[in-house]
Design a protein around this motif. Structure first.
Motif, PDB file in Angstrom:
ATOM      1  N   ASP A   1       0.858  -1.178   0.000  1.00 23.62           N
ATOM      2  CA  ASP A   1       0.000   0.000   0.000  1.00 23.62           C
ATOM      3  C   ASP A   1       0.900   1.236   0.000  1.00 23.62           C
ATOM      4  O   ASP A   1       2.126   1.129   0.088  1.00 23.62           O
ATOM      5  CB  ASP A   1      -0.888  -0.034   1.249  1.00 23.62           C
ATOM      6  CG  ASP A   1      -2.058   0.930   1.173  1.00 23.62           C
ATOM      7  OD1 ASP A   1      -2.261   1.550   0.121  1.00 23.62           O
ATOM      8  OD2 ASP A   1      -2.770   1.064   2.200  1.00 23.62           O
ATOM      9  N   ARG A   2       0.326   2.414  -0.098  1.00 22.62           N
ATOM     10  CA  ARG A   2       1.110   3.646   0.000  1.00 22.62           C
ATOM     11  C   ARG A   2       0.247   4.731   0.614  1.00 22.62           C
ATOM     12  O   ARG A   2      -0.991   4.648   0.609  1.00 22.62           O
ATOM     13  CB  ARG A   2       1.604   4.087  -1.375  1.00 22.62           C
ATOM     14  CG  ARG A   2       0.481   4.477  -2.336  1.00 22.62           C
ATOM     15  CD  ARG A   2       1.016   5.062  -3.622  1.00 22.62           C
ATOM     16  NE  ARG A   2      -0.060   5.503  -4.503  1.00 22.62           N
ATOM     17  CZ  ARG A   2       0.114   6.232  -5.607  1.00 22.62           C
ATOM     18  NH1 ARG A   2       1.342   6.591  -5.971  1.00 22.62           N
ATOM     19  NH2 ARG A   2      -0.918   6.595  -6.351  1.00 22.62           N
ATOM     20  N   LEU A   3       0.901   5.740   1.151  1.00 21.01           N
ATOM     21  CA  LEU A   3       0.188   6.888   1.690  1.00 21.01           C
ATOM     22  C   LEU A   3      -0.196   7.843   0.563  1.00 21.01           C
ATOM     23  O   LEU A   3       0.568   8.021  -0.396  1.00 21.01           O
ATOM     24  CB  LEU A   3       1.062   7.628   2.705  1.00 21.01           C
ATOM     25  CG  LEU A   3       1.444   6.865   3.978  1.00 21.01           C
ATOM     26  CD1 LEU A   3       2.338   7.719   4.853  1.00 21.01           C
ATOM     27  CD2 LEU A   3       0.204   6.424   4.745  1.00 21.01           C
ATOM     28  N   VAL A   4      -1.383   8.453   0.686  1.00 19.27           N
ATOM     29  CA  VAL A   4      -1.847   9.442  -0.290  1.00 19.27           C
ATOM     30  C   VAL A   4      -2.462  10.620   0.468  1.00 19.27           C
ATOM     31  O   VAL A   4      -2.873  10.497   1.624  1.00 19.27           O
ATOM     32  CB  VAL A   4      -2.895   8.855  -1.260  1.00 19.27           C
ATOM     33  CG1 VAL A   4      -2.261   7.803  -2.166  1.00 19.27           C
ATOM     34  CG2 VAL A   4      -4.079   8.255  -0.487  1.00 19.27           C
ATOM     35  N   ALA A   5      -2.509  11.756  -0.193  1.00 18.21           N
ATOM     36  CA  ALA A   5      -3.109  12.951   0.398  1.00 18.21           C
ATOM     37  C   ALA A   5      -4.566  13.066  -0.035  1.00 18.21           C
ATOM     38  O   ALA A   5      -4.927  12.715  -1.166  1.00 18.21           O
ATOM     39  CB  ALA A   5      -2.338  14.197  -0.036  1.00 18.21           C
ATOM     40  N   LEU A   6      -5.407  13.567   0.876  1.00 17.34           N
ATOM     41  CA  LEU A   6      -6.809  13.837   0.580  1.00 17.34           C
ATOM     42  C   LEU A   6      -7.051  15.335   0.716  1.00 17.34           C
ATOM     43  O   LEU A   6      -6.794  15.917   1.778  1.00 17.34           O
ATOM     44  CB  LEU A   6      -7.726  13.081   1.558  1.00 17.34           C
ATOM     45  CG  LEU A   6      -7.598  11.560   1.612  1.00 17.34           C
ATOM     46  CD1 LEU A   6      -8.587  10.997   2.632  1.00 17.34           C
ATOM     47  CD2 LEU A   6      -7.832  10.939   0.242  1.00 17.34           C
TER      48      LEU A   6
END
Length: 300
Positions: free
Chosen positions: A170-175
């Motif tokens: 998985d990876r981190l994403v911005a919202l």
């Protein structure tokens, strides 16, 4: 008077059950592979210990007293329980039936990884049931180490006391809100967030988010916190700030919200872990062996 049923001969409840079901004493003794004198002696011994009669000896055919019926009915219930237990044990042995308890953190694991993972398990191990309890990262790991669950989803690190099967990356994403100027950027950096109100998730990715900020030498500053992703999305829609979450946690439908990659990217590998040593059940052992055997296909 006896204090424990073990004090009376073990043969007696079975004999009385056969008598209750219509056999005479000779037939009951033959059914249980003992002689009639041995059967009579066992009943007299039980009556002596109990202090009352179990059979009416002046009746032909023999009849049980009310107390004898109680003992016979107990024997019938125990026989039924033994039959059920044997059936369950055979099913466990043959089909791996049982419930496997799993501690899961956050929406990434509970709504994306685990359902996909156990879709294939359901086809090949249909008698294995899965019970999922949701925790944050630290609580899931603690539940596993305390033996409250069989397995736990964890972010893959080196743990000397755990065996881990990597499942998904998985990876981190911005919202951000779709009307936010940040929505026009191809990717979000720490510098882009320094002056923005930040909403910190408490649902499982907090340690990774802090680590991503630290890669740029900037400590994480946050204005709001929330556990549920639905709450974070609602706060962003209300203009309360921006957030970072795990990509797999983001629902397919998220109106008014833009999902943007981070720069630098911050991937994480999620795995299923168990404590080294014995399994708590045959079902857990069978499921773990299945996952080990099919790990390549699970990762694809």
């Amino acid at each position: 008077m006896i204090e424990h049923l073990d004090s009376i001969p073990a043969l007696v409840p079975k004999l009385l059950l056969h008598l209750l079901e219509g056999e005479n004493l000779s037939q009951a003794a033959t059914s249980l592979a003992v002689s009639q004198p041995a059967a009579s002696k066992a009943i007299r011994r039980a009556e002596s210990l109990l202090g009352f009669a179990l059979i009416k000896r002046d009746a032909r055919p023999l009849e049980l007293t009310e107390e004898g019926r109680l003992v016979a009915q107990f024997a019938r219930q125990r026989l039924e329980q033994e039959t059920m237990l044997i059936r369950q044990l055979r099913m466990i042995r043959k089909e791996g039936a049982g419930v496997v308890k799993i501690a899961s953190f956050g929406a990434s694991a509970s709504t994306h990884m685990l359902p996909r993972l156990f879709e294939s398990v359901r086809r090949d191990l249909p008698k294995v049931s899965v019970g999922i309890s949701e925790f944050n990262d630290d609580e899931a790991l603690l539940a596993l180490r305390e033996g409250r669950v069989d397995f736990a989803t964890i972010v893959d690190h080196e743990y000397l006391d755990l065996e881990i099967i990597p499942i998904v990356t998985d990876r981190l994403v911005a919202l951000v809100h779709e009307d936010d100027p940040l929505a026009l950027l191809p990717a979000i950096s720490v510098a882009d967030l320094e002056t923005r109100h930040f909403i910190l998730t408490k649902g499982g990715s907090e340690a990774l988010i802090r680590a991503w900020f630290s890669t740029s030498g900037t400590p994480l500053q946050f204005k709001h916190t929330a556990v549920q992703l639905t709450s974070i999305l609602a706060m962003i829609r209300s203009g309360l700030g921006v957030s970072i979450v795990a990509e797999l946690a983001v629902p397919d439908f998220h109106p008014e919200i833009r999902v943007l990659p981070l720069t630098p990217e911050y991937p994480r590998r999620i795995g299923l872990a168990r404590r080294s040593g014995s399994f708590s059940s045959h079902a857990a052992q069978r499921l773990w062996r299945y996952l080990c055997q099919h790990r390549e296909s699970l990762l694809s």
